[in-house]
Design an enzyme around this catalytic site. Structure first.
Site, PDB file in Angstrom:
ATOM      1  N   ARG A  51       0.847  -1.205   0.000  1.00 13.76           N
ATOM      2  CA  ARG A  51       0.000   0.000   0.000  1.00 13.76           C
ATOM      3  C   ARG A  51       0.877   1.248   0.000  1.00 13.76           C
ATOM      4  O   ARG A  51       0.608   2.231  -0.677  1.00 13.76           O
ATOM      5  CB  ARG A  51      -0.951   0.014   1.216  1.00 13.76           C
ATOM      6  CG  ARG A  51      -1.641   1.366   1.381  1.00 13.76           C
ATOM      7  CD  ARG A  51      -2.794   1.383   2.382  1.00 13.76           C
ATOM      8  NE  ARG A  51      -2.575   0.572   3.567  1.00 13.76           N
ATOM      9  CZ  ARG A  51      -1.737   0.900   4.567  1.00 13.76           C
ATOM     10  NH1 ARG A  51      -1.034   2.017   4.525  1.00 13.76           N
ATOM     11  NH2 ARG A  51      -1.600   0.097   5.602  1.00 13.76           N
ATOM     12  N   TYR A  95     -16.893  16.721 -15.565  1.00 16.79           N
ATOM     13  CA  TYR A  95     -17.408  15.367 -15.339  1.00 16.79           C
ATOM     14  C   TYR A  95     -18.389  15.392 -14.150  1.00 16.79           C
ATOM     15  O   TYR A  95     -18.061  15.946 -13.087  1.00 16.79           O
ATOM     16  CB  TYR A  95     -16.250  14.400 -15.078  1.00 16.79           C
ATOM     17  CG  TYR A  95     -16.726  13.033 -14.670  1.00 16.79           C
ATOM     18  CD1 TYR A  95     -17.643  12.340 -15.460  1.00 16.79           C
ATOM     19  CD2 TYR A  95     -16.282  12.436 -13.501  1.00 16.79           C
ATOM     20  CE1 TYR A  95     -18.113  11.088 -15.081  1.00 16.79           C
ATOM     21  CE2 TYR A  95     -16.734  11.184 -13.119  1.00 16.79           C
ATOM     22  CZ  TYR A  95     -17.655  10.523 -13.912  1.00 16.79           C
ATOM     23  OH  TYR A  95     -18.120   9.290 -13.536  1.00 16.79           O
ATOM     24  N   ASP A 135      -7.612  19.012 -14.582  1.00 18.52           N
ATOM     25  CA  ASP A 135      -7.918  17.626 -14.958  1.00 18.52           C
ATOM     26  C   ASP A 135      -7.549  17.486 -16.438  1.00 18.52           C
ATOM     27  O   ASP A 135      -8.193  18.078 -17.310  1.00 18.52           O
ATOM     28  CB  ASP A 135      -9.417  17.356 -14.727  1.00 18.52           C
ATOM     29  CG  ASP A 135      -9.801  15.910 -15.004  1.00 18.52           C
ATOM     30  OD1 ASP A 135      -9.156  15.283 -15.875  1.00 18.52           O
ATOM     31  OD2 ASP A 135     -10.752  15.416 -14.369  1.00 18.52           O
ATOM     32  N   LYS A 161      -9.003   6.313 -18.915  1.00 16.32           N
ATOM     33  CA  LYS A 161      -9.365   6.788 -20.254  1.00 16.32           C
ATOM     34  C   LYS A 161      -8.175   6.636 -21.213  1.00 16.32           C
ATOM     35  O   LYS A 161      -7.729   5.524 -21.452  1.00 16.32           O
ATOM     36  CB  LYS A 161      -9.890   8.218 -20.141  1.00 16.32           C
ATOM     37  CG  LYS A 161     -10.907   8.407 -19.012  1.00 16.32           C
ATOM     38  CD  LYS A 161     -12.170   7.625 -19.262  1.00 16.32           C
ATOM     39  CE  LYS A 161     -13.215   7.614 -18.172  1.00 16.32           C
ATOM     40  NZ  LYS A 161     -13.031   8.188 -16.877  1.00 16.32           N
TER      41      LYS A 161
END
Ligand code: P1T
Length: 388
Positions: free
Chosen positions: A55, A107, A179, A204
């Protein structure tokens, strides 16, 4: 950053294939191994080779983070389990009482996170058209600490002048987050234009094959990198090593894919523009797009996303969306297969009734890598069958 960079400075495509991905020093493997181990042996307490628990850090994740940081021209990057997890980590830079300016086109999930999750925790927001710096000034409050931008925006493909916005935001002592999901670092590098933080849904274009969900934060600001890294480890929304490997594999062909997708988008936009059933085509490559000049200045190409408004309103739009055969009706974007979607009822359903609501006649296309003539024929056929 370009293919023709000066000798000595690796170009974008070189970095995409090699940054963070030297052959394995033990075996010589050309592809960095997928490090599946959750934990790493220590020779003494606290003595290890840089990794103690997956992690906190994982070699395959480091390869991905190093590669994306180099493509964005960033000092460092942190990878997350989704684009929204990456955004959430950046929003942790804010404190209760802070104010955030968000785009009035973005978005839907980003606005839901900002408004419905962080709003409850004492972060207020104001949606603004970030192409209008007077509107930005009017929305500014003494407690405004961050401006969040998308360019091109999702789904209307608006363009924001990153350099002008960065100057305005910095003059007022706040941070600018961009973004860069729709553009990718191949088309534009927000940090070089003055942004403080870049975020991605790597689900994406970076991944590029509709087979891995992920997110990235990149920055040149040590304080931001440290704070985001702290959230990454403390909250733990990290991608697994297989996800990191798949994303890295996608990134290697990013420049090639984007070049082709931009070219096909131009063909699709032109075909839609000539159709009587189409009221408006939203693509920054069109000379009459309001952001065309800025896009020409700050982007290498105009992107593979095309939105359009059908003349017959929502009823016709729904028929077109359901009527294509090659364009798959689905959320998401940026992959090799072409997708069509109806933002009002799909990706942006969560912003219904908010300032970000999108009209029912709007359709969004993600242009893939199929034969351009096939894509155009299918789209025109769907318009025809919808009675448009
Ligand atoms: O889906 P996720 O990886 O969590 O990324 C969220 C996100 C962030 N930023 C932008 C600009 C996005 O478009 C997205 C996700 N968008 C879609 C799923 C979509 O179809 O628009």
């Amino acid at each position: 950053m370009s293919a023709g960079s000066d000798a000595g400075t690796p170009g974008f495509e070189t970095l995409a294939v090699h940054a963070g991905q030297d052959p394995d020093p033990v075996t010589g493997a050309v592809v960095p191994p997928v490090s599946v181990s959750t934990t790493f042996a220590q020779s003494g307490v606290g003595r290890h080779a840089g990794y103690d628990y997956s992690r906190s850090g994982n070699p395959t994740r480091t390869a991905l983070e190093t590669c994306i940081a180099s493509l964005e021209g960033a000092l460092g990057a942190s990878a997350f389990a989704s684009g929204l997890a990456a955004e959430d980590a950046v929003l942790h830079l804010l404190r209760p009482g802070d104010h955030l300016i968000v785009p009035n086109d973005a978005y839907g999930g980003t606005y839901r996170l900002v408004d419905q999750v962080w709003g409850r925790l004492g972060i207020t927001n104001t949606p603004v058209d970030l192409g209008d710096l007077d509107a930005l000034a009017a929305a500014w409050r003494p407690e405004t600490r961050m401006v969040w931008a998308e360019t091109p925006t999702n789904p209307r493909l608006g363009i924001v002048d990153i350099a002008a916005l960065a100057e305005c935001v910095h003059d007022r002592g706040a941070r600018l987050v961009v973004d860069n999901t729709f553009a990718t670092p191949w088309l534009q590098q927000p940090l070089a234009l003055g942004a403080d933080v870049v975020v991605h849904s790597s689900t994406k274009y970076l991944g590029g094959h509709s087979d891995v969900v992920g997110g990235i934060v990149a920055s040149n600001d040590e304080a931001v990198l440290q704070a985001v890294g702290h959230v990454q480890n403390s909250v733990g929304a990290v991608p697994g090593p297989w996800d990191c490997y798949l994303t890295l594999r996608g990134v290697k062909t990013l420049a090639l894919r984007m070049e082709r997708q931009c070219a096909t988008a131009a063909t699709v936009a032109a075909a839609l523009g000539a159709h009587p059933g189409v009221e408006a085509v939203l693509w920054p490559g069109l000379p009459d797009h309001p952001g065309h000049d800025v896009a020409t200045r700050q982007m290498r190409g105009f992107g593979g996303m095309v939105s359009f408004v059908v003349a017959g309103g929502e009823e016709i739009a729904l028929k077109v969306a359901a009527g294509t055969r090659l364009w798959t009706l689905a959320e998401s974007l940026g992959a090799v297969e072409s997708l069509i979607e109806h933002p009002h009822r799909m990706t942006h359903a969560s912003v219904a009734g908010s300032p970000l609501e999108v009209p029912g006649g709007l359709l969004r296309l993600s242009v893939g890598l199929e034969t351009p003539a096939d894509l155009v024929a299918d789209l025109l056929g769907a318009l025809e069958r919808a009675g448009s």
